[in-house]
Design an enzyme around this catalytic site. Structure first.
Site, short mmCIF file in Angstrom:
data_model
loop_
_atom_site.label_atom_id
_atom_site.label_comp_id
_atom_site.label_asym_id
_atom_site.label_seq_id
_atom_site.Cartn_x
_atom_site.Cartn_y
_atom_site.Cartn_z
N SER A 174 0.83 -1.20 0.00
CA SER A 174 0.00 0.00 0.00
C SER A 174 0.87 1.26 0.00
CB SER A 174 -0.96 -0.03 1.18
OG SER A 174 -1.92 0.99 1.07
N ASP A 184 -10.27 -4.37 -4.90
CA ASP A 184 -9.70 -3.43 -3.93
C ASP A 184 -10.52 -2.14 -3.91
OD1 ASP A 184 -8.07 -1.68 -2.41
OD2 ASP A 184 -6.29 -2.80 -3.00
N HIS A 231 -8.27 -4.85 -0.13
CA HIS A 231 -7.00 -4.17 0.14
C HIS A 231 -6.19 -4.85 1.26
CE1 HIS A 231 -4.30 -0.80 -0.38
NE2 HIS A 231 -4.31 -0.56 0.92
#
Length: 268
Positions: free
Chosen positions: A47, A112, A141
Site C-alpha cells: 500500500s 480493492d 486491500h
C-alpha cells in the site's frame, strides 16, 4: 506529552520524507551492522509502503528483487484520476518504477476498494524487468494473505530470484527457446496438414499449358523492356534538343551584345 515530543523531535512526525529516512536507516543497518549486500535483499512494500520501497529500490542498482503488495501510483492518484504528476504529489511511484533494475512482483486484488487494481496493473506495465503478476480475483486491500495463491506465487517468485542473474537469464532463454521450438513445430504441423489437404497432382497435360503461359509472360516482359528502351531514347533525344536550344540561345545573346556594342561605338 505527545504534542510536546512532536515539537521537540520533529523527525517523529509522519511525513513522506521521514518514511524515506526510515527505510534508508534500515538498509544502512543491514549493510553496516550485518554486512548484507544489496544483491541479497528483497524489498517488500504494501500500500503506502510501496512509496519508500520504490524510492530505495530506484537507488540500489544491484538489488535482488522487489515485491509490491496493493501498491499506489501516487498519493494524489488514489483520490483523483489525474493524468500528470504534480510537484505537490507524494510517493510518485509511477515515475520511479521505470528506474528499478531488478525483477518486480506485483500483487493486487481485483476488488480493492481503497487502491484500485488499475494502480498495480499500470505499475506492472512500467516495470523494466517484469515478473508474472498476481491479480487475486475478489481480493480487497487488506485480505490478500488469506488467498492460497498468494503464498504459492510468492514462494515461486522468491525461489526464482534466488538464482543468480545469469542463471535467471539462461533459464529464461531456455524457456523462450522451447517456446519458439514449440511454435516452430506447430507451424510445421500446420504446413503438413496444409500439404495433406492439397489437391491431387494434375495430369501431365497441364505442363504444355504452363509452358505456354511462361512463353506469353516472357513476351510481355520483352515488350515492356522495349517500351522502356524507347522511352529512354526519347528522353535522351529531348535532353539533346534542349541542350541545342540553350546553345543557340546563348549564341544569339552573344550576337545581340556584339551589335549593341557596335552601336555604342558608332554613336560615341
Amino acid at each position: 506529552m505527545l504534542e510536546a515530543e512532536r515539537i521537540i523531535f520533529p523527525e517523529l512526525q509522519p511525513s513522506e520524507h521521514n518514511t524515506y529516512a526510515d527505510i534508508e536507516a534500515v538498509y544502512k543497518c543491514l549493510e553496516e551492522s550485518y554486512g548484507t549486500k544489496q544483491e541479497d535483499i528483497i524489498l517488500y512494500g504494501q500500500s503506502v509502503g510501496s512509496g519508500p520501497t520504490l524510492d530505495l529500490a530506484a537507488r540500489l542498482p544491484q538489488l535482488r528483487a522487489v515485491v509490491l503488495h496493493s501498491p499506489i501510483l501516487s498519493g494524489l492518484r488514489v483520490m483523483y484520476p489525474v493524468k500528470r504528476t504534480y510537484w505537490f504529489d507524494i510517493y510518485k511511484n509511477i515515475d520511479k518504477i521505470p528506474l528499478v533494475n531488478c525483477p518486480v512482483l506485483i500483487i493486487h486484488g481485483t476488488s480493492d476498494e481503497v487502491v484500485d487494481c488499475s494502480h498495480g496493473k499500470q505499475l506492472w506495465e512500467l516495470c523494466k524487468e517484469k515478473y508474472e503478476p498476481l491479480w487475486l480475483k475478489g481480493g480487497n486491500h487488506c485480505d490478500l494473505e488469506h488467498y492460497p495463491e498468494y503464498i504459492r506465487h510468492l514462494k515461486k517468485f522468491v525461489s526464482t530470484v534466488e538464482k543468480s542473474p545469469s542463471q535467471r537469464y539462461s533459464s529464461r532463454r531456455s524457456t523462450d527457446h522451447f517456446e519458439q521450438a514449440r511454435k516452430s513445430t506447430d507451424f510445421f504441423e500446420g504446413s503438413r496438414k496444409s500439404t495433406d489437404r492439397r489437391e491431387k497432382p494434375r495430369k501431365s497435360t497441364d505442363r504444355p499449358e504452363k509452358l505456354k503461359n511462361h512463353s506469353n509472360n516472357a513476351d510481355k516482359l520483352e515488350k515492356i523492356r522495349m517500351s522502356f528502351d524507347q522511352m529512354e531514347r526519347s528522353r535522351r533525344s529531348v535532353d539533346c534538343h534542349e541542350k541545342s536550344r540553350k546553345s543557340i540561345d546563348h549564341q544569339l545573346e552573344r550576337a545581340r551584345k556584339s551589335v549593341d556594342r557596335l552601336d555604342r561605338i558608332r554613336n560615341g
